[in-house]
Design a protein around this motif. Structure first.
Motif, mmCIF file in Angstrom:
data_model
loop_
_atom_site.group_PDB
_atom_site.id
_atom_site.type_symbol
_atom_site.label_atom_id
_atom_site.label_comp_id
_atom_site.label_asym_id
_atom_site.label_seq_id
_atom_site.Cartn_x
_atom_site.Cartn_y
_atom_site.Cartn_z
ATOM 1 N N SER A 154 -8.648 -4.569 -2.225
ATOM 2 C CA SER A 154 -7.853 -3.870 -3.228
ATOM 3 C C SER A 154 -8.312 -4.206 -4.643
ATOM 4 C CB SER A 154 -6.379 -4.246 -3.069
ATOM 5 O OG SER A 154 -5.597 -3.766 -4.134
ATOM 6 N N GLN B 7 -3.159 2.945 4.071
ATOM 7 C CA GLN B 7 -4.076 3.617 3.153
ATOM 8 C C GLN B 7 -5.539 3.340 3.520
ATOM 9 O OE1 GLN B 7 -2.974 5.815 0.055
ATOM 10 N NE2 GLN B 7 -1.899 5.977 2.011
ATOM 11 N N GLN B 8 -5.838 3.478 4.786
ATOM 12 C CA GLN B 8 -7.208 3.302 5.267
ATOM 13 C C GLN B 8 -7.999 4.579 5.021
ATOM 14 O OE1 GLN B 8 -5.349 2.456 8.917
ATOM 15 N NE2 GLN B 8 -5.756 0.261 8.891
ATOM 16 N N ARG B 9 -9.314 4.437 4.880
ATOM 17 C CA ARG B 9 -10.140 5.566 4.471
ATOM 18 C C ARG B 9 -11.118 6.001 5.566
ATOM 19 N NH1 ARG B 9 -12.815 4.348 -1.210
ATOM 20 N NH2 ARG B 9 -13.376 6.539 -0.892
ATOM 21 N N GLN C 226 -8.353 -5.325 2.909
ATOM 22 C CA GLN C 226 -8.108 -4.134 2.109
ATOM 23 C C GLN C 226 -9.091 -3.928 0.961
ATOM 24 O OE1 GLN C 226 -5.951 -2.953 4.606
ATOM 25 N NE2 GLN C 226 -5.143 -1.808 2.873
ATOM 26 N N SER D 2 -7.817 7.966 1.023
ATOM 27 C CA SER D 2 -6.917 7.013 1.680
ATOM 28 C C SER D 2 -5.684 7.719 2.232
ATOM 29 C CB SER D 2 -6.468 5.931 0.692
ATOM 30 O OG SER D 2 -7.570 5.227 0.174
ATOM 31 N N GLU E 229 0.804 -1.216 0.000
ATOM 32 C CA GLU E 229 0.000 0.000 0.000
ATOM 33 C C GLU E 229 0.841 1.272 0.000
ATOM 34 O OE1 GLU E 229 -3.093 0.048 -0.508
ATOM 35 O OE2 GLU E 229 -3.707 -2.014 -0.104
ATOM 36 N N TRP F 280 -12.769 3.689 9.005
ATOM 37 C CA TRP F 280 -11.517 3.274 9.630
ATOM 38 C C TRP F 280 -11.112 4.189 10.785
ATOM 39 C CZ3 TRP F 280 -8.885 -1.165 8.962
ATOM 40 C CH2 TRP F 280 -9.178 -1.931 7.829
#
Length: 272
Positions: A155, A107-109, A153, A102, A89, A114
């Motif tokens: 992703s 890269q948490q939102r 994640q 993010s 990330e 989060w």
């Protein structure tokens, strides 16, 4: 004096001067330290050793991720998943930006629940949030690293985590004490030593400030490598664990005596 002897003596003298100059230049170059950096080393067999380079920032963040995992009682596999995820990330960097909203190490939102921006820029909070989400996933302990990471994640490139698995396994092995692995950092610029800084760091990441004294082998290895990972930030210039020692000056681990089960550390004087 015959002219041939005269010229031969001049040639010898000139050659000696060249050697002296070259030697002096080599000595100066040898004294110039290289850039700061770290290396994770994992012995997979008696005659096979794997090494993975890390920046000082990456080593510091990996130590945080592993320390929080141990505090939460997460298995070593979880630490491998977390480090591999952070490498994919952000390259194990605590970034204040990213895709859409993010940010942070993983890269948490904020928009996906989060936490706030300030919370997600706190690597201890971000690591805790990752582990909490991971252990909510069904059967995650039986999954490969990349599959477990993807459950958390979500992703767009779910297979990308796999490329970091070997390095993440080595780093996790060192920072959890799981195996005979080590983290060594060299040419560090140590922050002014402050016992309070190290105590606060240990309490937040490890849940304890008891960092020295008699330790079981696995815990001793984990704490020793955690200290090296945070050495630049905490001003730690020497760590000794069960007969081996790392110093900021040497930048590597070396045997110093018989195994004694003791963990010791030293912080650089405040005026250095």
């Amino acid at each position: 004096m015959p002219r041939s002897i005269y010229y031969r003596r001049r040639i010898v003298a000139a050659g000696a001067l060249v050697l002296l100059v070259v030697g002096a230049v080599a000595l100066v170059i040898a004294r110039i330290p290289g850039p700061p950096g770290c290396t994770v080393t994992l012995a997979t067999a008696p005659d096979r050793v794997l090494e993975y380079p890390l920046t000082v920032e990456q080593a510091d963040n990996a130590a945080t991720v592993a320390g929080v995992g141990r505090k939460l009682g997460m298995p070593d596999h979880a630490v491998t998943v977390a480090i591999a995820t952070a490498m994919q990330e952000t390259g194990l960097r605590n970034l204040p930006h990213g895709d859409r909203d993010s940010l942070g190490l993983f890269q948490q939102r904020p928009s996906q629940g989060w936490g706030s921006e300030a919370q997600l820029m706190d690597t201890v909070y971000a690591s805790t949030a990752f582990y909490q989400r991971l252990r909510q996933q069904p059967n995650w302990t039986r999954l490969e690293v990349t599959d477990a990471a993807q459950l958390v994640q979500r992703s767009a490139t779910p297979l990308a985590y796999a490329r970091w698995e070997p390095m993440a396994r080595a780093a996790a092995a060192a920072l959890t004490g799981e195996a005979e692995a080590s983290l060594a950092c060299r040419n560090l610029k140590l922050a002014p030593a402050s016992p309070g800084t190290l105590v606060r760091l240990a309490e937040r990441e490890l849940g304890t400030a008891a960092l020295s004294g008699a330790q079981p082998p696995e815990r001793g290895r984990a704490l020793a490598n955690w200290l090296v990972g945070h050495a630049a930030r905490a001003g730690v210039d020497r760590v000794s664990a069960n007969g081996s020692s790392w110093t900021a000056e040497a930048g590597e681990w070396a045997e110093e005596g018989p195994p004694d089960g003791q963990l010791r550390l030293r912080q650089s004087p405040p005026d250095e």
